[in-house]
Write an enzyme that holds these catalytic residues in place. Structure first.
Site, PDB file in Angstrom:
ATOM      1  N   LYS A 221       4.341  11.008   8.008  1.00 40.18           N
ATOM      2  CA  LYS A 221       4.890  10.138   6.967  1.00 40.18           C
ATOM      3  C   LYS A 221       6.254  10.626   6.481  1.00 40.18           C
ATOM      4  O   LYS A 221       6.667  11.765   6.708  1.00 40.18           O
ATOM      5  CB  LYS A 221       3.902  10.018   5.809  1.00 40.18           C
ATOM      6  CG  LYS A 221       2.696   9.150   6.189  1.00 40.18           C
ATOM      7  CD  LYS A 221       1.792   8.837   5.029  1.00 40.18           C
ATOM      8  CE  LYS A 221       0.722   7.817   5.436  1.00 40.18           C
ATOM      9  NZ  LYS A 221      -0.234   7.561   4.357  1.00 40.18           N
ATOM     10  N   ARG A 255      -6.815  11.825   8.606  1.00 39.72           N
ATOM     11  CA  ARG A 255      -6.483  10.594   9.353  1.00 39.72           C
ATOM     12  C   ARG A 255      -5.128  10.841  10.020  1.00 39.72           C
ATOM     13  O   ARG A 255      -4.117  11.002   9.339  1.00 39.72           O
ATOM     14  CB  ARG A 255      -6.416   9.394   8.405  1.00 39.72           C
ATOM     15  CG  ARG A 255      -6.099   8.078   9.095  1.00 39.72           C
ATOM     16  CD  ARG A 255      -6.029   6.941   8.064  1.00 39.72           C
ATOM     17  NE  ARG A 255      -5.749   5.656   8.689  1.00 39.72           N
ATOM     18  CZ  ARG A 255      -4.519   5.185   8.937  1.00 39.72           C
ATOM     19  NH1 ARG A 255      -3.458   5.907   8.602  1.00 39.72           N
ATOM     20  NH2 ARG A 255      -4.360   4.006   9.508  1.00 39.72           N
TER      21      ARG A 255
END
Length: 273
Positions: A221, A255
């Site tokens: 991210k 995740r």
């Protein structure tokens, strides 16, 4: 700490890996890569072989500024993939990344094992009812606004207190409907500045007050690559570093796009216990 997935009791006291399978054309890291059945099956097979317990399938990109996708288009994208994966891997535990009750229902009816909802039921009033009817695990994430507006929704009175209050309210709503297996996701990258993301990670152990499993979705991210001055492609090492931090602060599920590296974090973390 266990969850029931299609009759399988999954022990989350030893953290597990959830592999990401984006079948959208515009996801921030792997958008457009997995639109061919052969490639999808190869990618899924590799993630399972590398040790993924769950595969999270998404057909609606929730990256900042992503285009809105109709419910019909989301169904058209995801239902055939659910059927394809369950035919090829009958024992697979599929998580469906959707905030729409109709999409959840259609996928669960076909054998998906859990729902991963970025809105915690706030974007579709029927979602919690569908999850309750199917009695599957439910991942609820913290987000303000929508994927289209969330980057403007970063104002908080007290960041951690506000997120904890959000979860207490959403968990209560889910438990009222007798949803038994609830997992919380702090929502890294959603309605948070880079600095706020790191505050949440630093204080993530506070979520253990809720006595529920915690999912950490940090993989590649912008909170990583903006600090490192790189991009999503160059953020694997940073992801690994922050995954270890998340595990040390109580994460039960990672995740990730890169399953092998995440499982190595878990195995090394377990060696300290």
């Amino acid at each position: 700490m266990t969850i029931n997935c299609k009759g399988n009791l999954i022990d989350l006291n030893i953290p597990k890996v959830m592999g990401i399978l984006n079948i959208t054309p515009d996801s921030f890291f792997d958008g457009g890569k997995y639109r061919d059945d052969k490639v999808i099956l190869e990618k899924t097979g590799h993630m399972l072989q590398d040790g993924a317990t769950f595969i999270d399938v998404g057909a609606y990109s929730s990256r900042p500024g992503a285009s809105h996708v109709s419910e019909e288009e989301e169904l058209k994208r995801i239902v055939p993939i659910i059927e394809l994966l369950l035919k090829e891997f009958p024992q697979i535990l599929l998580s469906v990344d959707t905030f729409r009750a109709k999409v959840a229902h259609n996928c669960l009816d076909r054998g998906a094992a859990m729902i991963n909802d970025i809105s915690a039921g706030k974007m579709d009033a029927d979602m919690l009812t569908q999850v309750a009817n199917h009695q599957v695990p439910y991942i609820m994430m913290h987000m303000k606004g929508t994927p289209q507006t969330m980057q403007q929704e970063t104002s908080y009175d007290d960041l951690m207190k506000d997120i904890l209050f959000y979860f207490s309210e959403r968990v209560a709503a889910a438990k009222t409907l007798k949803i038994n297996d609830i997992i919380i996701d702090p929502g890294f990258g959603f309605s948070k500045t880079v600095e706020q993301n790191y505050e949440v990670l630093q204080k993530m152990d506070l979520f253990q007050l809720l006595e529920l499993p915690i999912l950490a979705g940090l993989s590649r991210k912008s909170m990583i690559y903006k600090v490192l001055g790189t991009n999503a492609k160059g953020a694997l090492n940073g992801t690994t570093a922050l995954n270890m931090v998340a595990l040390n602060r109580g994460a039960n599920i990672l995740r990730v796009h890169d399953v092998k590296e995440a499982l190595e974090c878990i195995n090394l973390g377990q060696a300290f216990l």
